[in-house]
Design a protein around this motif. Structure first.
Motif, mmCIF file in Angstrom:
data_model
loop_
_atom_site.group_PDB
_atom_site.id
_atom_site.type_symbol
_atom_site.label_atom_id
_atom_site.label_comp_id
_atom_site.label_asym_id
_atom_site.label_seq_id
_atom_site.Cartn_x
_atom_site.Cartn_y
_atom_site.Cartn_z
ATOM 1 N N THR A 57 0.851 -1.194 0.000
ATOM 2 C CA THR A 57 0.000 0.000 0.000
ATOM 3 C C THR A 57 0.883 1.239 0.000
ATOM 4 O O THR A 57 2.113 1.149 0.140
ATOM 5 N N GLU A 58 0.258 2.395 -0.127
ATOM 6 C CA GLU A 58 1.024 3.653 -0.125
ATOM 7 C C GLU A 58 1.767 3.860 1.193
ATOM 8 O O GLU A 58 2.822 4.476 1.235
ATOM 9 N N SER A 59 1.223 3.324 2.286
ATOM 10 C CA SER A 59 1.890 3.466 3.582
ATOM 11 C C SER A 59 3.060 2.506 3.728
ATOM 12 O O SER A 59 3.820 2.584 4.684
ATOM 13 N N GLY A 60 3.188 1.559 2.772
ATOM 14 C CA GLY A 60 4.321 0.646 2.788
ATOM 15 C C GLY A 60 4.154 -0.556 3.690
ATOM 16 O O GLY A 60 5.097 -1.306 3.887
ATOM 17 N N GLY A 61 2.963 -0.755 4.238
ATOM 18 C CA GLY A 61 2.747 -1.885 5.142
ATOM 19 C C GLY A 61 2.385 -3.149 4.384
ATOM 20 O O GLY A 61 3.168 -3.669 3.591
ATOM 21 N N ALA A 67 -4.449 -5.466 3.128
ATOM 22 C CA ALA A 67 -4.996 -4.237 3.704
ATOM 23 C C ALA A 67 -6.507 -4.162 3.514
ATOM 24 O O ALA A 67 -7.222 -3.651 4.381
ATOM 25 N N LEU A 68 -7.003 -4.688 2.400
ATOM 26 C CA LEU A 68 -8.451 -4.683 2.170
ATOM 27 C C LEU A 68 -9.193 -5.505 3.219
ATOM 28 O O LEU A 68 -10.331 -5.199 3.565
ATOM 29 N N ALA A 69 -8.566 -6.544 3.733
ATOM 30 C CA ALA A 69 -9.216 -7.429 4.699
ATOM 31 C C ALA A 69 -8.838 -7.130 6.146
ATOM 32 O O ALA A 69 -9.454 -7.665 7.064
ATOM 33 N N ARG A 70 -7.841 -6.256 6.368
ATOM 34 C CA ARG A 70 -7.299 -6.060 7.723
ATOM 35 C C ARG A 70 -8.310 -5.436 8.693
ATOM 36 O O ARG A 70 -8.531 -5.953 9.778
ATOM 37 N N SER A 71 -8.883 -4.300 8.322
ATOM 38 C CA SER A 71 -9.827 -3.617 9.209
ATOM 39 C C SER A 71 -10.741 -2.745 8.369
ATOM 40 O O SER A 71 -10.461 -2.473 7.195
ATOM 41 N N ASP A 72 -11.819 -2.272 9.001
ATOM 42 C CA ASP A 72 -12.741 -1.389 8.280
ATOM 43 C C ASP A 72 -12.037 -0.096 7.853
ATOM 44 O O ASP A 72 -12.246 0.403 6.749
ATOM 45 N N ARG A 73 -11.213 0.422 8.730
ATOM 46 C CA ARG A 73 -10.494 1.670 8.423
ATOM 47 C C ARG A 73 -9.513 1.458 7.264
ATOM 48 O O ARG A 73 -9.442 2.265 6.341
ATOM 49 N N ALA A 74 -8.768 0.367 7.300
ATOM 50 C CA ALA A 74 -7.826 0.072 6.215
ATOM 51 C C ALA A 74 -8.573 -0.157 4.902
ATOM 52 O O ALA A 74 -8.126 0.286 3.843
#
Length: 134
Positions: A57-61, A67-74
């Motif tokens: 992702t843009e944040s590099g994580g 990231a799509l499945a990690r959390s609602d915010r992500a």
């Protein structure tokens, strides 16, 4: 010594029957339909998942898929850039839908459309990418 010969009209009749049966068989068997596009669509879905699973992702994580499945915010943060990335990856006549434990985005599917799909397990849950011609 007598010779046996077939009458010319019998030979013509046999040839005619064979010709008529050949044409009738052609109609019964028919012309084969167009080849199924599902294998090609499955390949497009798999390739899209591979790219999204390997790009951070843009944040590099995490990868985009994780990231799509990690959390609602992500999911909310990554959804729009991921949608734009998928639109750049796929041919212009192919549309998609992405399903995650956090939500779904993409386009509505026609019930008659052939669909290619792939489900990728992530540590946060499965992500399914479905593609079809639209």
């Amino acid at each position: 010594m007598p010779r046996g010969q077939l009458s010319l009209s019998i030979i013509e009749a046999v040839v005619g029957v064979v010709l008529v049966l050949g044409v009738a068989a052609g109609f019964v068997v028919g012309v084969s339909g167009s080849p199924s596009s599902t294998p090609q669509l499955d390949t497009l879905a798999r390739d899209t998942a591979t790219v999204l699973g390997s790009e951070p992702t843009e944040s590099g994580g995490d990868s985009r898929l994780a990231a799509l499945a990690r959390s609602d915010r992500a999911f909310e943060q990554v959804r729009t850039p991921t949608r734009e990335r998928i639109e750049r990856l796929l041919p212009a006549d192919v549309v998609f839908e992405v399903r995650t434990p956090r939500g779904t985005f993409g386009y509505p599917r026609s019930p008659t459309a052939a669909v290619g799909s792939v489900t990728v397990p992530t540590r946060y849950g499965p992500v399914t990418i479905r593609v079809w011609y639209g």
